[in-house]
Design a protein around this motif. Sequence first.
Motif, PDB file in Angstrom:
ATOM      1  N   PRO A 119       0.901  -1.165  -0.013  1.00 27.28           N
ATOM      2  CA  PRO A 119       0.091  -0.039   0.047  1.00 27.28           C
ATOM      3  C   PRO A 119       1.015   1.241  -0.100  1.00 27.28           C
ATOM      4  CG  PRO A 119      -0.825  -1.398   1.652  1.00 27.28           C
ATOM      5  CD  PRO A 119       0.522  -2.204   1.317  1.00 27.28           C
ATOM      6  N   ILE A 120       0.360   2.501  -0.471  1.00 29.14           N
ATOM      7  CA  ILE A 120       1.230   3.551  -0.386  1.00 29.14           C
ATOM      8  C   ILE A 120       1.539   4.158   0.796  1.00 29.14           C
ATOM      9  CG2 ILE A 120       0.724   5.975  -1.257  1.00 29.14           C
ATOM     10  CD1 ILE A 120      -1.290   5.293  -3.310  1.00 29.14           C
ATOM     11  N   PRO A 121       2.667   4.355   0.777  1.00 32.14           N
ATOM     12  CA  PRO A 121       3.162   4.837   2.492  1.00 32.14           C
ATOM     13  C   PRO A 121       2.689   6.101   2.775  1.00 32.14           C
ATOM     14  CG  PRO A 121       5.036   4.152   1.006  1.00 32.14           C
ATOM     15  CD  PRO A 121       3.756   4.236   0.111  1.00 32.14           C
ATOM     16  N   LYS A 122       2.713   6.574   4.171  1.00 27.96           N
ATOM     17  CA  LYS A 122       2.204   7.774   4.372  1.00 27.96           C
ATOM     18  C   LYS A 122       3.193   8.904   4.164  1.00 27.96           C
ATOM     19  CE  LYS A 122      -1.288   6.778   7.069  1.00 27.96           C
ATOM     20  NZ  LYS A 122      -1.679   5.531   6.991  1.00 27.96           N
ATOM     21  N   TYR A 123       4.527   8.663   4.148  1.00 28.59           N
ATOM     22  CA  TYR A 123       5.324   9.553   3.592  1.00 28.59           C
ATOM     23  C   TYR A 123       6.657   8.643   2.948  1.00 28.59           C
ATOM     24  CZ  TYR A 123       9.358  12.523   3.770  1.00 28.59           C
ATOM     25  OH  TYR A 123      10.370  13.423   3.303  1.00 28.59           O
ATOM     26  N   MET A 124       6.853   9.464   1.725  1.00 27.76           N
ATOM     27  CA  MET A 124       7.953   8.731   0.899  1.00 27.76           C
ATOM     28  C   MET A 124       8.676   9.835   0.334  1.00 27.76           C
ATOM     29  SD  MET A 124       7.650   5.546  -1.466  1.00 27.76           S
ATOM     30  CE  MET A 124       8.659   5.050  -2.804  1.00 27.76           C
ATOM     31  N   LYS A 125      10.018   9.651   0.228  1.00 25.84           N
ATOM     32  CA  LYS A 125      11.006  10.703  -0.454  1.00 25.84           C
ATOM     33  C   LYS A 125      11.933  10.049  -1.001  1.00 25.84           C
ATOM     34  CE  LYS A 125      14.121  14.661   0.679  1.00 25.84           C
ATOM     35  NZ  LYS A 125      14.711  15.506   1.594  1.00 25.84           N
ATOM     36  N   THR A 126      12.232  10.258  -2.373  1.00 25.15           N
ATOM     37  CA  THR A 126      13.177   9.712  -3.227  1.00 25.15           C
ATOM     38  C   THR A 126      14.015  10.682  -3.787  1.00 25.15           C
ATOM     39  OG1 THR A 126      11.910   9.458  -5.141  1.00 25.15           O
ATOM     40  CG2 THR A 126      11.871   7.591  -3.657  1.00 25.15           C
ATOM     41  N   THR A 127      15.196  10.300  -4.103  1.00 28.45           N
ATOM     42  CA  THR A 127      16.152  11.034  -5.062  1.00 28.45           C
ATOM     43  C   THR A 127      16.505  10.380  -6.381  1.00 28.45           C
ATOM     44  OG1 THR A 127      18.056  10.390  -4.403  1.00 28.45           O
ATOM     45  CG2 THR A 127      16.985  11.873  -2.776  1.00 28.45           C
ATOM     46  N   ALA A 128      17.198  11.111  -7.407  1.00 27.65           N
ATOM     47  CA  ALA A 128      17.549  10.407  -8.525  1.00 27.65           C
ATOM     48  C   ALA A 128      18.644   9.404  -8.302  1.00 27.65           C
ATOM     49  CB  ALA A 128      18.098  11.410  -9.545  1.00 27.65           C
ATOM     50  N   HIS A 129      19.139   9.392  -7.062  1.00 28.21           N
ATOM     51  CA  HIS A 129      20.254   8.492  -6.767  1.00 28.21           C
ATOM     52  C   HIS A 129      20.218   7.385  -6.256  1.00 28.21           C
ATOM     53  CE1 HIS A 129      22.676  12.255  -7.980  1.00 28.21           C
ATOM     54  NE2 HIS A 129      21.995  12.818  -6.818  1.00 28.21           N
ATOM     55  N   GLY A 130      21.136   6.328  -6.076  1.00 35.03           N
ATOM     56  CA  GLY A 130      20.919   5.160  -5.246  1.00 35.03           C
ATOM     57  C   GLY A 130      22.368   4.488  -5.694  1.00 35.03           C
ATOM     58  N   PHE A 131      22.322   3.067  -5.427  1.00 37.79           N
ATOM     59  CA  PHE A 131      23.372   2.086  -5.523  1.00 37.79           C
ATOM     60  C   PHE A 131      23.139   0.721  -5.792  1.00 37.79           C
ATOM     61  CE2 PHE A 131      22.124   2.969  -1.020  1.00 37.79           C
ATOM     62  CZ  PHE A 131      21.825   1.530  -0.438  1.00 37.79           C
ATOM     63  N   PRO A 132      24.034  -0.213  -6.204  1.00 37.65           N
ATOM     64  CA  PRO A 132      23.462  -1.284  -6.938  1.00 37.65           C
ATOM     65  C   PRO A 132      23.673  -2.320  -5.464  1.00 37.65           C
ATOM     66  CG  PRO A 132      25.935  -0.729  -7.376  1.00 37.65           C
ATOM     67  CD  PRO A 132      25.316   0.471  -6.977  1.00 37.65           C
ATOM     68  N   LEU A 133      23.045  -3.263  -5.336  1.00 33.55           N
ATOM     69  CA  LEU A 133      23.004  -4.267  -4.518  1.00 33.55           C
ATOM     70  C   LEU A 133      24.154  -5.083  -4.673  1.00 33.55           C
ATOM     71  CD1 LEU A 133      19.308  -5.225  -3.473  1.00 33.55           C
ATOM     72  CD2 LEU A 133      21.254  -4.709  -1.865  1.00 33.55           C
ATOM     73  N   ASN A 134      25.317  -5.063  -3.979  1.00 34.10           N
ATOM     74  CA  ASN A 134      26.309  -5.574  -4.314  1.00 34.10           C
ATOM     75  C   ASN A 134      26.081  -7.305  -3.911  1.00 34.10           C
ATOM     76  OD1 ASN A 134      29.565  -6.896  -3.188  1.00 34.10           O
ATOM     77  ND2 ASN A 134      29.781  -5.338  -4.629  1.00 34.10           N
ATOM     78  N   PRO A 135      26.978  -8.208  -4.562  1.00 32.14           N
ATOM     79  CA  PRO A 135      26.740  -9.681  -4.398  1.00 32.14           C
ATOM     80  C   PRO A 135      26.929 -10.093  -3.032  1.00 32.14           C
ATOM     81  CG  PRO A 135      27.658  -9.415  -6.337  1.00 32.14           C
ATOM     82  CD  PRO A 135      27.566  -8.157  -5.635  1.00 32.14           C
ATOM     83  N   LYS A 136      27.450  -9.136  -2.138  1.00 33.27           N
ATOM     84  CA  LYS A 136      27.984  -9.531  -0.845  1.00 33.27           C
ATOM     85  C   LYS A 136      27.345  -8.448  -0.022  1.00 33.27           C
ATOM     86  CE  LYS A 136      31.735  -9.806   2.572  1.00 33.27           C
ATOM     87  NZ  LYS A 136      33.122  -9.925   2.887  1.00 33.27           N
TER      88      LYS A 136
END
Length: 768
Positions: A42-59
């Motif tokens: 369901p849609i969260p009460k508050y959510m903030k995102t940016t254009a950035h992020g990172f890969p999920l490393n295999p470890k």
Amino acid sequence: MAKKLSKAVLSVCLAAGLAAPIDFQTASAEEPVVNYNPTVSPIPKYMKTTAHGFPLNPKVSLVTEKGTDPAAITELKEALTKAGVTMIVESDITNPSLQAPVIIWLGEFSDEAEVKTITEKTGIKDLTINNKEGYLITSKQGTEAKKHIVISGKDDAGTYYGTQTFRQLIVERPGTDWIPEVEIKDWPTMPIRGAIEGFYGEPWSHEDRLSQLEFYGDHKMNSYIYAPKDDPYHRDKWRDPYPQEKIAEIAELVKTAHDNHVTFTFAISPGNTITYSSDKDLQALIDKAQAMWDVGVRSFALFLDDIDPNLRSPEDRAKFGGDANPPAAAQAYLLNRFNSEFIKKHEGAERLITVPTDYYQAGTTPYRTRFAALVQPDIVVQWTGIGVVAPTITTADADRIHGIFKHDLLIWDNYPVNDFDRNRLFLAPLTGRDAGLTPEHGVIGLTANPMNEAEASKIPLFTVADYTWNPEAYNPNDSMLRGLKEFAGAKAFEPLKAFVDASYSTSLNGNKEPYSEKLTSLIKEFWATTDSGAGLESASANLLQEFQQLKNIPAELRKTVDNQNFLEEVDGYLRKMELYGAAGEKAVNMILAEQKQDEAAASELRAELKATMNQLNQVPQKLSLGVLSAFFDRALNGVNLAEGKIATASSSEVDWLTPDLAVDGNNNTRWASLYTDNQWLSVDLGQTYTINKVVLNWEAAYGKQYKIQVSQDGSQWTDVHTELNSNGGTDEIDFPATQARHVRMQGIKRATSWGYSLYEMKVFNVHQ
């Protein structure tokens, strides 16, 4: 001992859509910028995102605390493995292992020392959560060039729900999946959110229930009430203990519910046969409940709905007969004793839930007044809204009913249940429920009563989960689209949406028919061109294309939907859709042959259309394609003289089942009478016509015996047909041509205890 911190959310800021920022750090130069707007349900009460992020490393390092919810850990590991993580290094926050490129912190983290550790390593300053079942998620680059993800819950359920949201944030990419830089703070509006298996008809299978419980956990629903009306041990044979194999199944359900943070409520419906004052019957209830307690059940309900409230036994009449309302007094006596002698003697038991006999009425009754006064105040009362299937449930309704019962209300929402119309699917989103149905208005939650078709029920239940978690942000159409994408996947989305649009009409949405709406304009254009002759080729091609698509959708669904149980549940509806498409093609081609005066081709196609219509009528399942019945009738019989004309009736069961709905050209709307034999429906054709055919499309409440009568003035009636043994469905009645302005169905004898109910009454002058 370390000092425990209180978890106080900045509720004022969040209510306004604001929150203290995490202070996201700028991404490193080599970090790609992605245009990603995550979708969370369901849609969260508050959510903030940016254009950035990172890969999920295999470890990945996973840091938890003592007592972190095991189900949350399992969910997180499964999500990471699916995302391509091959090594998860686990450690406790008292001695965290922080060597991996990505570090995930999972737990409640209310200890001051734990919070300090996370703050120092991540730079995240605000880990406060105030609301029960609430959670937060933050992902960012922290100190020492590490990437950090914090998933923290107010309690075990909140931590678990955080992992459900995290799973939805992962972006699938070739090679290594991606995590966006995000801040989420979320909690549910309704304390109780779930479903009640409370329908009549064949109960769900054990496999169905296990699948449902996992679905509820995935969608942050926390309640399941076991109350199938046709489980004999629930209702008719409530005194009898369950067989051991059934108890073993219930034990597995209870464990599965617990693993998915769902409260399993076991309900008993003894009202048809119980002696309320009997110590022996009370002990039978306690014994039944104890057997369930022994396999892990901690929530119980005693249901008193759909029963004759009159006291049957001499013992009850002697004990309660002098009360202002004997049935209410007897029921309250039983509920209070069970509450005192079982619930309150079992530490850890949830509050007792009940359904009173007067569960849907609009106002007060002597029964309700007495029931409210006598039933112990901690017992929860279930209520369906105004009406058994309530088109709307408003805060004003809740205030009024809460003022009558003076107990916490748990909505028993009779949507999308279809036991009252077993050959329909109700796949539309939940609508008509106010956002303010909260404890402030006496409502502590909502449990939806699903369809007998368990897998198909997941489509509307997805929207129920959305609504109950965050009704303030709930948008039915948006929720439906998100649910279909999840249910079907990309390949099956379009055909599934078309199938849903053809199974959409409900009393909640004003019998809206998206697929019929699409067809209506094409059919209207087609008939207009057959009258004028101009543009017929284009109009017929457009309509044929739509009928071909209708015919092909079932094959596409069978090929692309990876859910065999669902396909088996809806097989009859898919066959009906194929036949509708085939019949539509034949009807258009027949009309085209008639326009060309090709009598041989027209005659052959007419025979084929009639044969296909016979096949259609042999399939009992119904779709929300009411416009097609009128189309086929006009193709075969000419214009329906009754459509859109003025209809009157002897009565209407309720104010939204009016006579005009039986002449509106829509096979999904209906008129229904009061519950007596001498009822009638009449239509004024507007002028005198020569007529020789009437078609009655009955709902389940049909006329066993009735007359078709005609009149010139609406006062003096002549019988043109008497039916003495109808079996419902569609009655096509031919009679010698006669002059009439008024046509009436005059009931003689009902087939059911309900009244007479007609989807459509049609009148024709069929040229022989």
